[in-house]
Each structure stands twice: as C-alpha cells, then as structure tokens.
Design a protein around this motif. Structure first.
Motif, PDB file in Angstrom:
ATOM      1  N   LYS A   1       0.822  -1.198   0.000  1.00  0.00           N
ATOM      2  CA  LYS A   1       0.000   0.000   0.000  1.00  0.00           C
ATOM      3  C   LYS A   1       0.866   1.261   0.000  1.00  0.00           C
ATOM      4  O   LYS A   1       1.997   1.253   0.480  1.00  0.00           O
ATOM      5  CB  LYS A   1      -0.900   0.034   1.248  1.00  0.00           C
ATOM      6  N   ASP A   2       0.282   2.345  -0.526  1.00  0.00           N
ATOM      7  CA  ASP A   2       0.976   3.632  -0.466  1.00  0.00           C
ATOM      8  C   ASP A   2       0.642   4.330   0.857  1.00  0.00           C
ATOM      9  O   ASP A   2      -0.021   3.755   1.735  1.00  0.00           O
ATOM     10  CB  ASP A   2       0.614   4.502  -1.671  1.00  0.00           C
ATOM     11  N   GLU A   3       1.063   5.581   0.998  1.00  0.00           N
ATOM     12  CA  GLU A   3       0.868   6.290   2.264  1.00  0.00           C
ATOM     13  C   GLU A   3      -0.606   6.539   2.577  1.00  0.00           C
ATOM     14  O   GLU A   3      -0.976   6.755   3.735  1.00  0.00           O
ATOM     15  CB  GLU A   3       1.620   7.628   2.225  1.00  0.00           C
TER      16      GLU A   3
ATOM     17  N   LEU B   1      -0.348   0.046  -4.126  1.00  0.00           N
ATOM     18  CA  LEU B   1       0.731   0.736  -4.824  1.00  0.00           C
ATOM     19  C   LEU B   1       0.901   0.222  -6.253  1.00  0.00           C
ATOM     20  O   LEU B   1       1.353   0.954  -7.134  1.00  0.00           O
ATOM     21  CB  LEU B   1       2.042   0.571  -4.046  1.00  0.00           C
ATOM     22  N   TYR B   2       0.538  -1.025  -6.482  1.00  0.00           N
ATOM     23  CA  TYR B   2       0.732  -1.634  -7.795  1.00  0.00           C
ATOM     24  C   TYR B   2      -0.585  -2.194  -8.341  1.00  0.00           C
ATOM     25  O   TYR B   2      -1.467  -2.588  -7.584  1.00  0.00           O
ATOM     26  CB  TYR B   2       1.748  -2.783  -7.710  1.00  0.00           C
ATOM     27  N   ASN B   3      -0.668  -2.213  -9.640  1.00  0.00           N
ATOM     28  CA  ASN B   3      -1.763  -2.918 -10.294  1.00  0.00           C
ATOM     29  C   ASN B   3      -1.433  -4.403 -10.348  1.00  0.00           C
ATOM     30  O   ASN B   3      -0.275  -4.788 -10.544  1.00  0.00           O
ATOM     31  CB  ASN B   3      -1.966  -2.404 -11.724  1.00  0.00           C
ATOM     32  N   THR B   4      -2.435  -5.228 -10.174  1.00  0.00           N
ATOM     33  CA  THR B   4      -2.251  -6.663 -10.377  1.00  0.00           C
ATOM     34  C   THR B   4      -2.932  -7.061 -11.680  1.00  0.00           C
ATOM     35  O   THR B   4      -3.929  -6.453 -12.070  1.00  0.00           O
ATOM     36  CB  THR B   4      -2.854  -7.473  -9.217  1.00  0.00           C
ATOM     37  N   PRO B   5      -2.395  -8.039 -12.384  1.00  0.00           N
ATOM     38  CA  PRO B   5      -2.977  -8.420 -13.678  1.00  0.00           C
ATOM     39  C   PRO B   5      -4.420  -8.868 -13.542  1.00  0.00           C
ATOM     40  O   PRO B   5      -4.794  -9.510 -12.566  1.00  0.00           O
ATOM     41  CB  PRO B   5      -2.071  -9.574 -14.134  1.00  0.00           C
ATOM     42  N   ASN B   6      -5.242  -8.526 -14.537  1.00  0.00           N
ATOM     43  CA  ASN B   6      -6.594  -9.075 -14.573  1.00  0.00           C
ATOM     44  C   ASN B   6      -6.514 -10.522 -15.058  1.00  0.00           C
ATOM     45  O   ASN B   6      -5.425 -11.053 -15.321  1.00  0.00           O
ATOM     46  CB  ASN B   6      -7.515  -8.232 -15.452  1.00  0.00           C
TER      47      ASN B   6
END
Length: 206
Positions: free
Chosen positions: A140-142, A147-152
C-alpha cells in the motif's frame, strides 16, 4: 451458415480462437462465421442489427455471445440479460444468446478459459503466480491504497501461455491471440465448466 456475433474487436483475439477450437473439436460439421462487434455496447447498433436481420432473411442462424461482467463493473448476469431482452424487443429481432461464463453467473469468457487451463500439469506456475498476486496487492501507499496494479484474468492467462517453452513458430501465434487452445498440454476443453457453452451450441447451431 451460423453467424456468431462476439464482443471481440477482431478475429485475432483469444476469445475468437477459444471458440474456434471448441467448434473445430466438438462441432466440426457446423459452418460458422464470426462477426466481431467491438464491445457489448455495440450489440444493437444499426449496422449489427441490419446484419442480423439480413442473415436471418438469407436463412442463416444468428447467435450472440457476450460477457456477463460483474456488478462491480455496473453489470452482472441479471442486468446483462435484462439489457439484451430489452434490446430484442426494441429492435424487433430474436436470436439465441449465451452470457459468459455459464448463462447464470457473473463473469467473462476468461473465466471459462481459466477453467480449461491445465492446472493439473502446471500447478507450480499457478501457485507462484497467485502468490505474486497476493504479495503485490498487499503493498500500500501512504494513503493505504494499492501501490501496484495486479494483472486481470486475461493478463494472468496471457502470462501462463508466455511462460511456456514454445518453438518460435508457436510463440508467434500468441501475438495473434492464438493461445494454442487445441494443445492438450495447456488446455482441457473437456472441462466440466465448458459444458453449458457446448450445450448452447448443440441446441442452437444449424
């Protein structure tokens, strides 16, 4: 002739190649042509409705295959079915249709593809990939957002095929949307989850 209307943008797509493999294996005597409508929102546009009417006038069978999608995306099986039924009435047309994955649940064609993937032969790939998904999605970001996309699901299956040791000739096919669905070492088209689609074809293809 059976005119099969699908959501794909063109015939060089996994959806089209997936259906071709099923039809070639289980319905080799049926003459089929795919018409790609470029998204379910175009199903009842004037051009497609005119094509459907003309096909029926000429004695051809028209069938339609679309994704249910999910409630989170604003659709799901119930809403998709209601929208199609309303479109049939509004356009004074009638055709059999199949809503992926099984004519009753939410989802898309990739749900069927995943059901057919040879997890029994490639369990290490799926175990590792799903561990990666869990790990990346947990970062997670702040603000507490991922924070990142995960593949569909489509991305997951694309990675599954790209991870295979393939000849240059076969790897070239992947770029054209041909994920080698006719190869039993990667896909099991006898999977139980595919039976509703096969039953639909059996009832409705001429």
């Amino acid at each position: 002739m059976n005119k099969i209307f699908i959501e794909a943008q063109n015939k060089a797509t996994p959806e089209c190649n997936f259906l071709k493999a099923i039809l070639d294996i289980y319905f080799p005597d049926k003459e089929t042509e795919f018409i790609c409508i470029g998204g379910v929102g175009n199903l009842f546009n004037e051009s497609n409705v005119n094509q459907m009417h003309q096909a029926q006038i000429e004695g051809n069978q028209v069938v339609v295959l679309v994704d249910a999608d999910t409630v989170a995306k604003g659709y799901g099986y119930k809403k998709r079915k209601a929208d199609i039924d309303n479109g049939l009435t509004a356009n004074n047309i009638l055709f059999p249709y199949f809503i992926y994955p099984n004519n009753q649940d939410d989802g898309e064609v990739e749900v069927l593809m995943e059901s057919a993937a040879r997890r029994d032969l490639h369990s290490v790939f799926f175990d590792c990939f799903e561990d990666y998904e869990k790990c990346v999605s947990g970062v997670k970001d702040e603000q507490g957002q991922p924070l990142y996309n995960t593949p569909n699901l489509k991305g997951k299956l694309h990675t599954y095929m790209n991870a295979q040791k393939l000849s240059s000739r076969l790897r070239t096919k992947l770029g054209a949307g041909d994920w080698l669905f006719n190869k039993k070492e990667y896909w099991n088209l006898d999977a139980e989850a595919l039976q509703p689609l096969k039953d639909f074809f059996a009832r409705n293809l001429k």
